[in-house]
Design a protein around this motif. Structure first.
Motif: not given
Length: 143
Positions: A113-139
């Motif tokens: 399960v990956v949290d994709q709420r609005m609070s996850m769409f915050y991040g650095t220049v490289h990725n948002t937290k939502a993208v990083t969480a989805a990539e970790c879950a995919a791996i």
């Protein structure tokens, strides 16, 4: 007009300008992008590094499979069966030897399960937290 914008922000009815444009991979994930991470999943392992009987073992599952723990059925004793599997209570009641049959755990159903709420769409220049969480879950899912 205001209702359409609210639905667009919620992701229920996306705005046409957003869907027509190429999505930024730092903000949004795509199925194709997640599938491309399969090669990266080969670099990780979930197996324990210590031998099964090591003093530093910890709470890891052994690589060696045993008889299993889940009782499945009783059947008549056949020559060559393990004597330790005989169910002595049933044998005493029936008068003939019976053996307990166990099933081995082969598959472990897992839900990632990956949290994709609005609070996850915050991040650095490289990725948002939502993208990083989805990539970790995919791996993890590929592995």
């Amino acid at each position: 007009m205001r209702n359409r914008a609210a639905l667009s922000r919620a992701g229920v009815a996306p705005d046409r300008s957003v869907t027509d444009a190429v999505a930024d991979p730092r903000i949004h994930v795509s199925l194709q992008g997640l599938r491309s991470l399969e090669a990266a999943s080969r670099a990780i392992s979930f197996l324990p590094n210590q031998p099964a009987r090591s003093a530093l073992q910890g709470r890891h599952r052994s690589r060696i499979r045993g008889r299993g723990l889940d009782f499945e059925d009783l059947r008549d004793y056949l020559p060559g069966d393990d004597v330790r599997a005989i169910d002595w209570k049933v044998t005493a009641r029936a008068g003939t030897p019976y053996v307990r049959v166990y099933t081995e755990e082969r598959d472990r159903p897992t839900l990632i399960v990956v949290d994709q709420r609005m609070s996850m769409f915050y991040g650095t220049v490289h990725n948002t937290k939502a993208v990083t969480a989805a990539e970790c879950a995919a791996i993890v899912a590929h592995r």
